[in-house]
Design an enzyme around this catalytic site. Structure first.
Site, PDB file in Angstrom:
ATOM      1  N   GLU A 123       0.818  -1.206   0.000  1.00 22.03           N
ATOM      2  CA  GLU A 123       0.000   0.000   0.000  1.00 22.03           C
ATOM      3  C   GLU A 123       0.849   1.252   0.000  1.00 22.03           C
ATOM      4  O   GLU A 123       1.885   1.330   0.639  1.00 22.03           O
ATOM      5  CB  GLU A 123      -0.931   0.001   1.206  1.00 22.03           C
ATOM      6  CG  GLU A 123      -1.971  -1.088   1.055  1.00 22.03           C
ATOM      7  CD  GLU A 123      -2.980  -1.071   2.176  1.00 22.03           C
ATOM      8  OE1 GLU A 123      -3.797  -0.144   2.206  1.00 22.03           O
ATOM      9  OE2 GLU A 123      -2.934  -1.979   3.005  1.00 22.03           O
ATOM     10  N   CYS A 142       3.707   8.376   0.953  1.00 20.18           N
ATOM     11  CA  CYS A 142       3.982   7.475   2.068  1.00 20.18           C
ATOM     12  C   CYS A 142       4.097   6.061   1.500  1.00 20.18           C
ATOM     13  O   CYS A 142       3.143   5.537   0.924  1.00 20.18           O
ATOM     14  CB  CYS A 142       2.850   7.579   3.092  1.00 20.18           C
ATOM     15  SG  CYS A 142       3.069   6.453   4.472  1.00 20.18           S
ATOM     16  N   CYS A 186       3.369  -6.426   8.639  1.00 16.73           N
ATOM     17  CA  CYS A 186       4.417  -5.999   9.574  1.00 16.73           C
ATOM     18  C   CYS A 186       4.542  -7.036  10.685  1.00 16.73           C
ATOM     19  O   CYS A 186       3.542  -7.507  11.211  1.00 16.73           O
ATOM     20  CB  CYS A 186       4.077  -4.636  10.171  1.00 16.73           C
ATOM     21  SG  CYS A 186       5.386  -4.012  11.267  1.00 16.73           S
ATOM     22  N   CYS A 199       2.287  -3.576  17.244  1.00 16.82           N
ATOM     23  CA  CYS A 199       1.783  -2.346  17.887  1.00 16.82           C
ATOM     24  C   CYS A 199       0.257  -2.449  17.958  1.00 16.82           C
ATOM     25  O   CYS A 199      -0.396  -2.674  16.936  1.00 16.82           O
ATOM     26  CB  CYS A 199       2.210  -1.122  17.100  1.00 16.82           C
ATOM     27  SG  CYS A 199       4.005  -1.033  16.858  1.00 16.82           S
ATOM     28  N   CYS A 211      -2.255  -0.258  15.784  1.00 15.71           N
ATOM     29  CA  CYS A 211      -1.991  -0.211  14.349  1.00 15.71           C
ATOM     30  C   CYS A 211      -2.706  -1.342  13.613  1.00 15.71           C
ATOM     31  O   CYS A 211      -2.564  -2.514  13.962  1.00 15.71           O
ATOM     32  CB  CYS A 211      -0.489  -0.317  14.111  1.00 15.71           C
ATOM     33  SG  CYS A 211      -0.059  -0.422  12.375  1.00 15.71           S
ATOM     34  N   CYS A 225      -1.387   7.040   8.173  1.00 15.67           N
ATOM     35  CA  CYS A 225      -0.174   6.287   8.498  1.00 15.67           C
ATOM     36  C   CYS A 225      -0.421   5.143   9.468  1.00 15.67           C
ATOM     37  O   CYS A 225      -1.128   5.291  10.450  1.00 15.67           O
ATOM     38  CB  CYS A 225       0.856   7.204   9.127  1.00 15.67           C
ATOM     39  SG  CYS A 225       1.384   8.484   8.046  1.00 15.67           S
TER      40      CYS A 225
HETATM   41  S1  SF4 Z   1       2.967   0.985  13.840  1.00 18.71           S
HETATM   42 FE1  SF4 Z   1       2.214  -0.738  12.598  1.00 18.71          FE
HETATM   43  S2  SF4 Z   1       3.442  -0.736  10.726  1.00 18.71           S
HETATM   44 FE2  SF4 Z   1       4.525   0.529  12.268  1.00 18.71          FE
HETATM   45  S3  SF4 Z   1       5.921  -0.921  13.305  1.00 18.71           S
HETATM   46 FE3  SF4 Z   1       4.034  -0.901  14.515  1.00 18.71          FE
HETATM   47  S4  SF4 Z   1       2.821  -2.632  13.702  1.00 18.71           S
HETATM   48 FE4  SF4 Z   1       4.415  -2.164  12.175  1.00 18.71          FE
END
Ligand code: SF4
Length: 363
Positions: free
Chosen positions: A93, A106, A113, A117, A120, A344
């Site tokens: 993306e 971006c 990932c 987090c 996210c 983001c």
């Molecule tokens: S915020 Fe999301 S994309 Fe960024 S490192 Fe953490 S899990 Fe990965």
């Protein structure tokens, strides 16, 4: 599996080497590099200044594009989100954000990932795979062609932020290769000074970046002022806790050159990390480590199934006021593309536009 060489991921010198290997003169390599990176052509058929026989040969051994745009979403604020697929079917993306004086693209460094987090949406995908240098560069080519037409010069400057899907510092070599390819004046000519990468805190790579002279700007995603809370919001903190992370940040800050930007990103989660006490803790933490980097406060937007709500605007302002009263330069980042899941750190291959926005910070 596509075994052809992806020419988008080659520097000009590497492309010269590639054509020489197939018995062509060096200038053909430079010509193809300009066609791919400057004229932003994505197929050999379009490179009509190359002899037909060479184009046919190239088609057999190489490719000038490996990503396919599956969907494209246009936000009311002009932001464009591209949902692409790699040749082996993984989602990628990219978000194009027009602004008055410059455009920002971006890009993603990984498909999904591996970091978890909890604020996210991308984390929910897990790591599918890291992207190649060519796949990183091609995202920029696709976004620019879509915004301005194939090969057309962007009317404003282009800034890049590595805040899309993935943790860029877990794909460090590809990231640096891509930034070097994009910096070539005969190609895209987007220099590292125009690029910012955001990390969740991969300490060894922060230290490594500190040793690299021609590097992108650095942003650190903090999200919490204590280990206790950061362990929950950003589990990478268990591996590299705040003392270690901020120690590396201090070392990095000492290597900053004039005009270089170094920032902390702090996503604002209602009732979780946005109290007056936490603002004081954050200010003390940064001051104790003698860090002068500015802090970007990022309003979070709710998205199923994330368990957080955004801090109210008045709370964000209070938080900002406390940081500033303790000498921390603080900005509130305006979210873009909320209506198309383009903000983001919230890229999770969502395939339809929905009413609710999603925004947080990428790693
Ligand atoms: S915020 Fe999301 S994309 Fe960024 S490192 Fe953490 S899990 Fe990965």
């Amino acid at each position: 599996m596509d075994k052809r060489t992806d020419l988008v991921g080659l520097s000009q010198a590497e492309l010269v080497g590639f054509v020489q290997q197939i018995g062509e003169p060096a200038y053909r390599g430079r010509q193809i590099f300009a066609a791919v990176q400057h004229r932003r052509l994505r197929s050999f058929d379009e490179m009509s200044d190359l002899p037909k026989a060479l184009r046919e040969r190239l088609r057999e051994t190489a490719t000038a594009s490996t990503l396919t745009v599956e969907s494209r979403y246009l936000s009311a604020d002009g932001t464009r989100r591209f949902l692409m697929k790699t040749h082996d079917n993984f989602p990628v993306e990219t978000v194009f954000i027009p602004e008055e004086r410059r455009d920002t693209i971006c890009f993603s460094s990984q498909s999904g990932c591996p970091l978890q987090c909890t604020f996210c949406l991308t984390a929910q995908l897990g790591l599918l795979r890291s992207l190649t240098p060519g796949e990183i560069v091609e995202q920029i080519i696709i976004a620019l062609n879509d915004a301005y037409g194939v090969g057309e010069k962007p009317p404003r400057g282009t800034n890049l932020v590595g805040m899309g899907a993935g943790e860029p510092f877990l794909n460090f070599d590809s990231l640096l290769r891509a930034t070097r390819i994009m910096a070539d004046p005969q190609g895209l000519f987007i220099v590292p000074h125009r690029v910012t990468v955001s990390t969740a805190g991969v300490v060894p790579r922060i230290r490594e970046l500190a040793t690299i002279p021609d590097r992108p700007h650095l942003a650190i995603s903090l999200a919490a002022p204590t280990d206790e809370l950061r362990d929950v919001l950003m589990p990478i903190n268990k591996k590299w806790p705040l003392e270690e992370l901020l120690g590396a940040c201090r070392e990095f800050e000492q290597t900053l050159k004039a005009g270089e930007r170094f920032t902390f990103e702090y996503v604002m989660l209602d009732g979780i990390n946005d109290s007056d006490e936490q603002a004081r803790q954050l200010a003390n933490l940064l001051n104790r480590h003698d860090l002068h980097a500015k802090v970007n406060l990022i309003p979070h937007n709710p998205a199923d199934p994330l368990p957080y709500q955004p801090s109210p605007a008045t709370r964000v302002e209070m938080f900002k006021g406390i940081l500033e009263s303790k000498g921390i330069h603080t900005f509130v980042r305006k979210p873009r593309g909320r209506d198309i899941f383009a903000a983001c750190g919230q890229l999770a291959a969502v395939t339809q536009t929905v009413g609710l926005g999603a925004n947080s910070q990428g790693g």
